[in-house]
Design a protein around this motif. Structure first.
Motif, PDB file in Angstrom:
ATOM      1  N   GLY A 320      41.910  -6.054  53.102  1.00 44.59           N
ATOM      2  CA  GLY A 320      41.461  -7.304  52.514  1.00 44.59           C
ATOM      3  C   GLY A 320      42.002  -7.612  51.132  1.00 44.59           C
ATOM      4  O   GLY A 320      41.973  -8.743  50.690  1.00 44.59           O
ATOM      5  N   VAL A 321      42.533  -6.604  50.401  1.00 41.99           N
ATOM      6  CA  VAL A 321      42.997  -6.869  49.041  1.00 41.99           C
ATOM      7  C   VAL A 321      44.087  -5.861  48.673  1.00 41.99           C
ATOM      8  O   VAL A 321      44.034  -4.700  49.050  1.00 41.99           O
ATOM      9  CB  VAL A 321      41.829  -6.770  48.030  1.00 41.99           C
ATOM     10  N   ALA A 322      45.123  -6.339  47.957  1.00 42.65           N
ATOM     11  CA  ALA A 322      46.177  -5.444  47.484  1.00 42.65           C
ATOM     12  C   ALA A 322      45.628  -4.587  46.345  1.00 42.65           C
ATOM     13  O   ALA A 322      44.795  -5.032  45.552  1.00 42.65           O
ATOM     14  CB  ALA A 322      47.368  -6.267  47.011  1.00 42.65           C
ATOM     15  N   ASP A 323      46.105  -3.331  46.250  1.00 42.32           N
ATOM     16  CA  ASP A 323      45.594  -2.421  45.234  1.00 42.32           C
ATOM     17  C   ASP A 323      46.676  -2.170  44.194  1.00 42.32           C
ATOM     18  O   ASP A 323      47.677  -1.491  44.471  1.00 42.32           O
ATOM     19  CB  ASP A 323      45.149  -1.117  45.879  1.00 42.32           C
ATOM     20  N   ILE A 324      46.480  -2.683  42.989  1.00 44.72           N
ATOM     21  CA  ILE A 324      47.505  -2.608  41.947  1.00 44.72           C
ATOM     22  C   ILE A 324      47.736  -1.173  41.494  1.00 44.72           C
ATOM     23  O   ILE A 324      48.852  -0.793  41.110  1.00 44.72           O
ATOM     24  CB  ILE A 324      47.135  -3.526  40.744  1.00 44.72           C
ATOM     25  N   ASP A 325      46.703  -0.340  41.492  1.00 43.39           N
ATOM     26  CA  ASP A 325      46.858   1.059  41.085  1.00 43.39           C
ATOM     27  C   ASP A 325      47.820   1.794  42.007  1.00 43.39           C
ATOM     28  O   ASP A 325      48.656   2.577  41.554  1.00 43.39           O
ATOM     29  CB  ASP A 325      45.505   1.775  41.075  1.00 43.39           C
ATOM     30  N   THR A 326      47.675   1.548  43.306  1.00 44.28           N
ATOM     31  CA  THR A 326      48.559   2.208  44.270  1.00 44.28           C
ATOM     32  C   THR A 326      49.991   1.731  44.098  1.00 44.28           C
ATOM     33  O   THR A 326      50.935   2.534  44.114  1.00 44.28           O
ATOM     34  CB  THR A 326      48.084   1.926  45.714  1.00 44.28           C
ATOM     35  N   VAL A 327      50.187   0.432  43.898  1.00 47.77           N
ATOM     36  CA  VAL A 327      51.529  -0.118  43.670  1.00 47.77           C
ATOM     37  C   VAL A 327      52.140   0.520  42.421  1.00 47.77           C
ATOM     38  O   VAL A 327      53.292   0.985  42.442  1.00 47.77           O
ATOM     39  CB  VAL A 327      51.468  -1.655  43.500  1.00 47.77           C
ATOM     40  N   PHE A 328      51.363   0.578  41.349  1.00 48.75           N
ATOM     41  CA  PHE A 328      51.870   1.121  40.080  1.00 48.75           C
ATOM     42  C   PHE A 328      52.241   2.592  40.203  1.00 48.75           C
ATOM     43  O   PHE A 328      53.320   3.013  39.771  1.00 48.75           O
ATOM     44  CB  PHE A 328      50.817   0.937  38.982  1.00 48.75           C
ATOM     45  N   GLN A 329      51.354   3.381  40.795  1.00 46.67           N
ATOM     46  CA  GLN A 329      51.608   4.821  40.890  1.00 46.67           C
ATOM     47  C   GLN A 329      52.825   5.133  41.766  1.00 46.67           C
ATOM     48  O   GLN A 329      53.627   6.005  41.433  1.00 46.67           O
ATOM     49  CB  GLN A 329      50.369   5.532  41.452  1.00 46.67           C
ATOM     50  N   LEU A 330      52.966   4.413  42.863  1.00 45.92           N
ATOM     51  CA  LEU A 330      54.121   4.643  43.741  1.00 45.92           C
ATOM     52  C   LEU A 330      55.420   4.230  43.055  1.00 45.92           C
ATOM     53  O   LEU A 330      56.442   4.926  43.155  1.00 45.92           O
ATOM     54  CB  LEU A 330      53.946   3.870  45.051  1.00 45.92           C
ATOM     55  N   LEU A 331      55.382   3.118  42.351  1.00 43.77           N
ATOM     56  CA  LEU A 331      56.574   2.662  41.635  1.00 43.77           C
ATOM     57  C   LEU A 331      56.878   3.573  40.447  1.00 43.77           C
ATOM     58  O   LEU A 331      58.053   3.826  40.126  1.00 43.77           O
ATOM     59  CB  LEU A 331      56.358   1.226  41.164  1.00 43.77           C
ATOM     60  N   LYS A 332      55.851   4.084  39.834  1.00 40.20           N
ATOM     61  CA  LYS A 332      56.024   5.008  38.701  1.00 40.20           C
ATOM     62  C   LYS A 332      56.720   6.284  39.142  1.00 40.20           C
ATOM     63  O   LYS A 332      57.558   6.832  38.406  1.00 40.20           O
ATOM     64  CB  LYS A 332      54.649   5.339  38.107  1.00 40.20           C
TER      65      LYS A 332
END
Length: 346
Positions: A320-332
């Motif tokens: 239901g919603v994108a998770d910015i923490d997961t995006v950031f950690q994976l990109l980091k």
């Protein structure tokens, strides 16, 4: 109907024929030497339409007695009481002895396909009974019971994807009533879960010749949030860590599947501080973090199905919603994945 209600409904007929202080040795002698004297018992049913065999199973009956009764009255195996329970169903519900269930199954294996009035099958009711006792007795789910679960699954694999009266399949039963109270070292619970998960995978991939069962992929693909349960996650990640870097028949890693299903890098929770009375926010590493730890290269591996890198997939709504923490950690962890994508598009 609760288990208490069922036992009270049947008790009058049971006590009438089998008192609590039954002398099993004497009964076995009678069954062996003079079975003709008990003919009326085989033919008689109580008010619940239960035969002597049905009623026998409400006691912790010795294996030898059970086998002798089946030899004398094999037709009793097929009789269903007014709640449509077969003897095998009752034995699974009572869950008093693996030997009892095995003897009944071997004598009449077709009973695994016969549900009760609520459309619960013997496998459903066995798992329900074992996991309800698991909360109070962690030794109840021993290796013998795991073998019985496998026996019923092998005979009726479709039951692994069949829901019981509460809308739960066997896998969901193990999650809700077993793993919520388990430790990471719950070996037998883990084995039972493995075999149920495997049969579910086989049933869901019939006709796909190259489909190979990989536990972590199967867990990540379950609709229920199985990998949010830390004891279960620890158990499977420890024993099947090699799966984290394996491609399934769709050329996907478990990380790809988990991200698509909405799992996150960090899970948040609320805890009431007993000193201040305030609600504190708790953060803990979750499924995506742990999968990355098993295979860091997965973080820079594109999903062949979607053509997306993991950080991109996490930016798409999951649950239901994108998770910015997961995006950031994976990109980091792999920032050059974005640069590589730009290079590929030139």
């Amino acid at each position: 109907m609760s288990s208490q209600d069922e036992s009270s409904d049947d008790s009058s007929g049971i006590v009438r024929i089998l008192p609590e202080d039954t002398d099993w040795s004497m009964l076995l002698n009678q069954l062996t030497d003079h079975p003709e004297r008990l003919t009326s018992i085989w033919q008689e049913k109580n008010r619940e339409n239960q035969t002597f065999l049905h009623q026998l199973l409400y006691r912790e009956v010795p294996k030898e007695v059970l086998q002798r009764v089946i030899e004398i009255a094999p037709d009793s195996l097929e009789v269903r009481d007014i709640a449509l329970k077969t003897p095998l169903f009752i034995a699974a519900w009572k869950a008093s002895s693996p030997d009892t269930v095995r003897v009944l199954f071997e004598a009449y294996p077709e009973a695994v396909f016969i549900p009760n009035e609520y459309y619960d099958y013997p496998l459903h009711i066995l798992i329900e009974s074992l996991t309800s006792q698991w909360i109070f007795d962690r030794d109840i789910l021993n290796e013998e019971w795991v073998q019985i679960i496998r026996l019923l699954l092998d005979s009726f694999p479709e039951c692994s994807v069949t829901s019981n009266r509460f809308g739960n399949n066997p896998f969901q039963q193990l999650l809700d009533d077993g793993w919520e109270y388990a430790s990471p070292s719950a070996q037998n619970l883990g084995e039972a879960t493995y075999w149920v998960l495997r049969e579910r995978f086989e049933a869901q991939n019939i006709g796909i010749d190259d489909a190979v069962f990989l536990p972590l992929h199967a867990l990540a693909g379950e609709e229920d949030t199985a990998l949010d349960i830390k004891p279960l996650r620890n158990y499977f990640f420890k024993r099947h860590s090699e799966n984290a870097s394996c491609l399934d028949h769709n050329y996907r890693l478990p990380l790809h599947i988990a991200i698509e299903d909405g799992y996150r890098w960090i899970e948040y929770g609320i805890s009431l501080n007993p000193l201040s009375g305030r609600a504190d926010v708790l953060c803990k590493d979750s499924c995506i973090h742990d999968l990355f730890q098993l295979s860091s290269k997965a973080g820079k591996t594109r999903d062949i199905t979607t053509r997306l890198y993991p950080f991109m997939a996490a930016a798409i709504k999951g649950r239901g919603v994108a998770d910015i923490d997961t995006v950031f950690q994976l990109l980091k962890q792999h920032p050059y994945a974005a640069r590589g994508l730009c290079s590929n598009q030139r």
